[in-house]
Design an enzyme around this catalytic site. Sequence first.
Site, PDB file in Angstrom:
ATOM      1  N   PRO A  10     -52.380  -7.231  -2.982  1.00 15.81           N
ATOM      2  CA  PRO A  10     -53.243  -6.419  -3.642  1.00 15.81           C
ATOM      3  C   PRO A  10     -52.585  -4.792  -3.566  1.00 15.81           C
ATOM      4  O   PRO A  10     -51.344  -4.335  -2.524  1.00 15.81           O
ATOM      5  CB  PRO A  10     -54.315  -6.089  -2.542  1.00 15.81           C
ATOM      6  CG  PRO A  10     -53.794  -6.539  -1.048  1.00 15.81           C
ATOM      7  CD  PRO A  10     -52.816  -7.492  -1.702  1.00 15.81           C
ATOM      8  N   ASN A  11     -52.543  -3.817  -5.037  1.00 17.38           N
ATOM      9  CA  ASN A  11     -52.595  -3.145  -5.537  1.00 17.38           C
ATOM     10  C   ASN A  11     -50.346  -2.953  -5.121  1.00 17.38           C
ATOM     11  O   ASN A  11     -50.621  -1.851  -6.096  1.00 17.38           O
ATOM     12  CB  ASN A  11     -52.765  -1.633  -4.241  1.00 17.38           C
ATOM     13  CG  ASN A  11     -53.824  -1.586  -4.841  1.00 17.38           C
ATOM     14  OD1 ASN A  11     -54.322  -1.822  -5.087  1.00 17.38           O
ATOM     15  ND2 ASN A  11     -54.842  -1.850  -3.109  1.00 17.38           N
ATOM     16  N   ARG A  18     -48.172   4.130  -7.799  1.00 12.88           N
ATOM     17  CA  ARG A  18     -48.940   4.751  -7.288  1.00 12.88           C
ATOM     18  C   ARG A  18     -48.448   5.388  -5.725  1.00 12.88           C
ATOM     19  O   ARG A  18     -47.965   4.932  -5.436  1.00 12.88           O
ATOM     20  CB  ARG A  18     -49.541   3.239  -5.967  1.00 12.88           C
ATOM     21  CG  ARG A  18     -50.411   3.179  -5.070  1.00 12.88           C
ATOM     22  CD  ARG A  18     -51.084   1.948  -4.695  1.00 12.88           C
ATOM     23  NE  ARG A  18     -51.117   2.166  -3.483  1.00 12.88           N
ATOM     24  CZ  ARG A  18     -51.476   1.404  -2.163  1.00 12.88           C
ATOM     25  NH1 ARG A  18     -50.182   0.242  -2.695  1.00 12.88           N
ATOM     26  NH2 ARG A  18     -52.096   1.295  -0.858  1.00 12.88           N
ATOM     27  N   TYR A  23     -44.235   4.765  -1.447  1.00 12.55           N
ATOM     28  CA  TYR A  23     -44.115   3.305  -2.233  1.00 12.55           C
ATOM     29  C   TYR A  23     -42.718   3.471  -3.138  1.00 12.55           C
ATOM     30  O   TYR A  23     -42.108   2.527  -3.542  1.00 12.55           O
ATOM     31  CB  TYR A  23     -44.831   2.737  -2.350  1.00 12.55           C
ATOM     32  CG  TYR A  23     -46.337   2.747  -1.986  1.00 12.55           C
ATOM     33  CD1 TYR A  23     -46.519   1.894  -0.996  1.00 12.55           C
ATOM     34  CD2 TYR A  23     -47.443   3.778  -2.041  1.00 12.55           C
ATOM     35  CE1 TYR A  23     -47.040   1.148   0.070  1.00 12.55           C
ATOM     36  CE2 TYR A  23     -48.185   2.689  -1.316  1.00 12.55           C
ATOM     37  CZ  TYR A  23     -47.943   2.082  -0.017  1.00 12.55           C
ATOM     38  OH  TYR A  23     -48.995   1.851   0.590  1.00 12.55           O
ATOM     39  N   ASN A  74     -45.150  -9.521   1.320  1.00 13.56           N
ATOM     40  CA  ASN A  74     -45.642  -8.231   1.541  1.00 13.56           C
ATOM     41  C   ASN A  74     -47.209  -8.850   1.205  1.00 13.56           C
ATOM     42  O   ASN A  74     -47.663  -8.303  -0.149  1.00 13.56           O
ATOM     43  CB  ASN A  74     -45.462  -6.951   0.538  1.00 13.56           C
ATOM     44  CG  ASN A  74     -46.395  -6.123   0.572  1.00 13.56           C
ATOM     45  OD1 ASN A  74     -46.801  -5.973   0.994  1.00 13.56           O
ATOM     46  ND2 ASN A  74     -45.061  -4.709   0.047  1.00 13.56           N
ATOM     47  N   ALA A  77     -52.574  -4.803   1.906  1.00 10.88           N
ATOM     48  CA  ALA A  77     -53.448  -4.775   2.593  1.00 10.88           C
ATOM     49  C   ALA A  77     -54.261  -5.620   3.333  1.00 10.88           C
ATOM     50  O   ALA A  77     -54.800  -5.326   5.099  1.00 10.88           O
ATOM     51  CB  ALA A  77     -54.947  -3.923   2.291  1.00 10.88           C
ATOM     52  N   GLU A  98     -42.276 -11.501   6.564  1.00  9.02           N
ATOM     53  CA  GLU A  98     -43.289 -10.633   5.938  1.00  9.02           C
ATOM     54  C   GLU A  98     -42.078  -9.288   5.913  1.00  9.02           C
ATOM     55  O   GLU A  98     -41.142  -8.392   6.343  1.00  9.02           O
ATOM     56  CB  GLU A  98     -44.111 -10.027   7.617  1.00  9.02           C
ATOM     57  CG  GLU A  98     -45.251  -9.462   6.889  1.00  9.02           C
ATOM     58  CD  GLU A  98     -46.058  -8.618   8.275  1.00  9.02           C
ATOM     59  OE1 GLU A  98     -46.666  -7.858   8.461  1.00  9.02           O
ATOM     60  OE2 GLU A  98     -46.108  -9.470   9.042  1.00  9.02           O
ATOM     61  N   HIS A 100     -42.644  -5.443   3.598  1.00  8.50           N
ATOM     62  CA  HIS A 100     -43.145  -4.176   3.442  1.00  8.50           C
ATOM     63  C   HIS A 100     -42.065  -3.148   2.907  1.00  8.50           C
ATOM     64  O   HIS A 100     -41.387  -2.197   3.663  1.00  8.50           O
ATOM     65  CB  HIS A 100     -44.173  -3.136   4.372  1.00  8.50           C
ATOM     66  CG  HIS A 100     -45.660  -3.976   4.790  1.00  8.50           C
ATOM     67  ND1 HIS A 100     -46.465  -4.379   4.513  1.00  8.50           N
ATOM     68  CD2 HIS A 100     -45.156  -4.850   6.197  1.00  8.50           C
ATOM     69  CE1 HIS A 100     -47.367  -5.701   4.825  1.00  8.50           C
ATOM     70  NE2 HIS A 100     -46.244  -5.428   6.505  1.00  8.50           N
ATOM     71  N   ARG A 107     -47.269   4.982  10.251  1.00  6.59           N
ATOM     72  CA  ARG A 107     -48.022   5.297   9.299  1.00  6.59           C
ATOM     73  C   ARG A 107     -49.394   5.082  10.343  1.00  6.59           C
ATOM     74  O   ARG A 107     -49.715   4.554  11.216  1.00  6.59           O
ATOM     75  CB  ARG A 107     -48.886   4.612   8.158  1.00  6.59           C
ATOM     76  CG  ARG A 107     -47.038   4.609   7.511  1.00  6.59           C
ATOM     77  CD  ARG A 107     -47.203   3.860   6.134  1.00  6.59           C
ATOM     78  NE  ARG A 107     -48.340   4.638   5.303  1.00  6.59           N
ATOM     79  CZ  ARG A 107     -48.603   4.036   4.075  1.00  6.59           C
ATOM     80  NH1 ARG A 107     -48.396   2.413   3.830  1.00  6.59           N
ATOM     81  NH2 ARG A 107     -50.251   4.324   3.423  1.00  6.59           N
TER      82      ARG A 107
END
Length: 150
Positions: A10-11, A18, A23, A74, A77, A98, A100, A107
Amino acid sequence: MHSLLILNGPNLNLLGTRQPEVYGAETLEMLENSCIQYAQKSGVQAQCLQSNHEGVLLDAIHDARGKHAGIVLNAGAYTHTSVALMDAIYSVEIPTVEVHLSNIHAREAFRHQSYIARAAIGQICGFGPQGYLMAIDALIQKLSQSSDIT
């Protein structure tokens, strides 16, 4: 030629617009093209998919069985919430890395928890788009050690 699935959650379709301070300015299309080209230079194919829907990501992981030798994921969320994605990775038994773009451990506290990490062979975070290429390298190395890629 073997194939890797580059799966984005998502996103990530909003990359480039964004929160570029978090990012980066690279769009999803640019990121996917980089992954495809890098994989080809490394002797493997890459197929890319992005979805904002957990079920679509689950279906893609299930469909990867017998089709892809590894997965770069990735989950956005969903990393912090989806036991279903974790279970899917365990179920298909496909080596998964994985990834990111940001360092999730630097964070907010809720981002420190990763269900995906429990099922993945490794996690790469905080290196921006370069992390995807690192994940491709890691998968190729892991797969060559297990003779899945020759």
